[in-house]
Design an enzyme around this catalytic site. Structure first.
Site, PDB file in Angstrom:
ATOM      1  N   VAL A   1       0.808  -1.227   0.000  1.00 46.23           N
ATOM      2  CA  VAL A   1       0.000   0.000   0.000  1.00 46.23           C
ATOM      3  C   VAL A   1       0.845   1.283   0.000  1.00 46.23           C
ATOM      4  CG1 VAL A   1      -2.152  -0.942   0.913  1.00 46.23           C
ATOM      5  CG2 VAL A   1      -0.359  -0.216   2.504  1.00 46.23           C
TER       6      VAL A   1
ATOM      7  N   TYR B   1       7.612   6.033  13.765  1.00 43.22           N
ATOM      8  CA  TYR B   1       6.275   5.444  13.951  1.00 43.22           C
ATOM      9  C   TYR B   1       5.332   6.479  14.581  1.00 43.22           C
ATOM     10  CZ  TYR B   1       2.633   2.146  15.485  1.00 43.22           C
ATOM     11  OH  TYR B   1       1.440   1.505  15.685  1.00 43.22           O
TER      12      TYR B   1
HETATM   13  P1  NAP Z   1      -0.097  -6.717  12.641  1.00 46.54           P
HETATM   14  O1  NAP Z   1      -0.737  -7.852  13.322  1.00 46.54           O
HETATM   15  O2  NAP Z   1       1.380  -6.584  12.652  1.00 46.54           O
HETATM   16  O3  NAP Z   1      -0.626  -6.697  11.100  1.00 46.54           O
HETATM   17  C1  NAP Z   1      -0.155  -5.747  10.224  1.00 46.54           C
HETATM   18  C2  NAP Z   1      -0.838  -5.908   8.885  1.00 46.54           C
HETATM   19  O4  NAP Z   1      -0.327  -4.888   7.996  1.00 46.54           O
HETATM   20  C3  NAP Z   1      -0.544  -7.254   8.231  1.00 46.54           C
HETATM   21  O5  NAP Z   1      -1.733  -7.733   7.644  1.00 46.54           O
HETATM   22  C4  NAP Z   1       0.463  -6.904   7.140  1.00 46.54           C
HETATM   23  O6  NAP Z   1       0.352  -7.715   5.978  1.00 46.54           O
HETATM   24  C5  NAP Z   1       0.028  -5.502   6.775  1.00 46.54           C
HETATM   25  N1  NAP Z   1       1.080  -4.751   6.090  1.00 46.54           N
HETATM   26  C6  NAP Z   1       2.307  -4.411   6.535  1.00 46.54           C
HETATM   27  N2  NAP Z   1       2.983  -3.729   5.587  1.00 46.54           N
HETATM   28  C7  NAP Z   1       2.158  -3.644   4.517  1.00 46.54           C
HETATM   29  C8  NAP Z   1       2.270  -3.066   3.226  1.00 46.54           C
HETATM   30  N3  NAP Z   1       3.378  -2.430   2.844  1.00 46.54           N
HETATM   31  N4  NAP Z   1       1.227  -3.177   2.370  1.00 46.54           N
HETATM   32  C9  NAP Z   1       0.080  -3.812   2.757  1.00 46.54           C
HETATM   33  N5  NAP Z   1      -0.070  -4.384   3.955  1.00 46.54           N
HETATM   34  C10 NAP Z   1       0.949  -4.290   4.830  1.00 46.54           C
HETATM   35  O7  NAP Z   1      -0.633  -5.316  13.174  1.00 46.54           O
HETATM   36  P2  NAP Z   1      -1.894  -4.915  14.084  1.00 46.54           P
HETATM   37  O8  NAP Z   1      -1.440  -4.936  15.482  1.00 46.54           O
HETATM   38  O9  NAP Z   1      -3.090  -5.683  13.681  1.00 46.54           O
HETATM   39  O10 NAP Z   1      -2.031  -3.373  13.677  1.00 46.54           O
HETATM   40  C11 NAP Z   1      -2.967  -2.901  12.734  1.00 46.54           C
HETATM   41  C12 NAP Z   1      -2.931  -1.377  12.770  1.00 46.54           C
HETATM   42  O11 NAP Z   1      -3.194  -0.910  14.100  1.00 46.54           O
HETATM   43  C13 NAP Z   1      -1.556  -0.811  12.398  1.00 46.54           C
HETATM   44  O12 NAP Z   1      -1.722   0.362  11.641  1.00 46.54           O
HETATM   45  C14 NAP Z   1      -0.934  -0.479  13.744  1.00 46.54           C
HETATM   46  O13 NAP Z   1       0.031   0.539  13.653  1.00 46.54           O
HETATM   47  C15 NAP Z   1      -2.155  -0.055  14.531  1.00 46.54           C
HETATM   48  N6  NAP Z   1      -1.952  -0.199  15.988  1.00 46.54           N
HETATM   49  C16 NAP Z   1      -1.744  -1.410  16.568  1.00 46.54           C
HETATM   50  C17 NAP Z   1      -1.551  -1.488  17.952  1.00 46.54           C
HETATM   51  C18 NAP Z   1      -1.327  -2.779  18.684  1.00 46.54           C
HETATM   52  O14 NAP Z   1      -1.060  -2.728  19.903  1.00 46.54           O
HETATM   53  N7  NAP Z   1      -1.411  -3.936  18.037  1.00 46.54           N
HETATM   54  C19 NAP Z   1      -1.568  -0.311  18.710  1.00 46.54           C
HETATM   55  C20 NAP Z   1      -1.788   0.904  18.080  1.00 46.54           C
HETATM   56  C21 NAP Z   1      -1.980   0.944  16.717  1.00 46.54           C
HETATM   57  P3  NAP Z   1       1.260  -9.056   5.733  1.00 46.54           P
HETATM   58  O15 NAP Z   1       1.164  -9.830   7.007  1.00 46.54           O
HETATM   59  O16 NAP Z   1       0.608  -9.703   4.580  1.00 46.54           O
HETATM   60  O17 NAP Z   1       2.656  -8.600   5.453  1.00 46.54           O
END
Ligand code: NAP
Length: 249
Positions: free
Chosen positions: A64, A156
């Protein structure tokens, strides 16, 4: 069902928050386009679960951060699902790093995947929403975009703070077209993204959360679905903090 007749595109839906969000939209009747980057098996598993619910589902590999790949992805949504009503900009990466160890390349990559991606996807999705006179955009920020945080990289935090400013500006510009733009800012949620912490560090961080636990992916998905609903039509430019009381605005 709330989202019957609607098509939703969720970036980064192969695992974590994106995966739970895809399943929740499907349970409420939406056709779902699942974007992923490298985790094809994870994305296929989510697609399988959605198909079993009897919903239309599309798998879309794309980085993306790359506008040409986003353009192709959105074209596929329109071609195969016929419409795009709801965009969830969820894809993201993190890299806990001290500023002094952060290189220019790491800065550029972080900003490209976490922030430019939001610009890219909005750019390509918006015309389809404008045509319908209805649309919902939900962007994933983070508590650290509000507070900064020990251990979270400056790149970040900057990207996640940028998403909040971007979303307010865009919300202003598209409100009259029936399109809302909102942000969800999670605290610590139980996904692979927080797994870099040692169990000691995890314990220390959780002890600072008033609710005394990390959040679940379903708790974030439910908020995203609310902001995408008909009922949330008067909510725009808002950042919804979901963090167990760790940050209260
Ligand atoms: P996650 O489990 O690490 O999953 C990240 C997702 O992003 C994966 O599906 C990955 O796809 C995809 N991704 C990474 N780089 C990409 C790219 N260049 N193009 C398309 N897809 C890409 O993360 P999560 O914890 O669910 O987080 C989701 C969102 O919430 C993120 O924006 C994160 O910053 C935000 N967030 C999370 C937390 C937390 O505590 N978990 C806290 C605050 C904010 P692949 O696996 O196919 O590579």
């Amino acid at each position: 069902m709330k989202f019957e007749g609607r098509a939703v595109l969720i970036t980064g839906a192969s695992r974590g928050i994106g995966k739970a969000t895809a399943r929740m939209f499907a349970r409420q009747g939406a056709a779902v386009a699942i974007n992923y980057h490298s985790n094809k098996a994870g994305a296929e598993e989510v697609a399988d679960q959605i198909c079993k619910l009897g919903r239309d589902c599309l798998l879309l590999p794309a980085d993306v951060s790359q506008m040409n790949q986003v353009e192709h992805m959105v074209d596929q949504v329109i071609k195969k699902l016929g419409r795009l009503d709801i965009l969830v900009n969820n894809a993201g990466i993190t890299e806990p790093k001290d500023f002094r160890d952060t290189s220019e390349q790491e800065w550029d990559r972080m900003l490209a995947i976490n922030l430019k991606s939001v610009f890219n996807c909005c750019k390509k999705a918006l015309p389809h929403m404008e045509k319908e006179g209805w649309g919902r955009i939900i962007n994933l920020s983070s508590i650290v975009g509000r507070t900064g945080a020990i251990g979270a990289g400056v790149h970040y935090c900057a990207a996640k703070a940028g998403i909040i400013g971007f979303s307010k500006a865009l919300a202003n510009q598209v409100a009259k077209d029936g399109i809302t733009v909102n942000v969800v800012a999670p605290g610590m949620i139980d996904t692979r993204m927080i797994s870099w912490r040692s169990s000691e560090l995890m314990h220390e961080h959780v002890s600072k959360i008033p609710c005394g636990r990390v959040g679940s992916i379903e708790e974030i998905a439910a908020a995203i679905c609310y902001l995408a609903s008909e009922e949330a039509g008067f909510v725009t430019g808002h950042t919804l903090d979901i963090n167990g009381g760790m940050y209260m605005n």
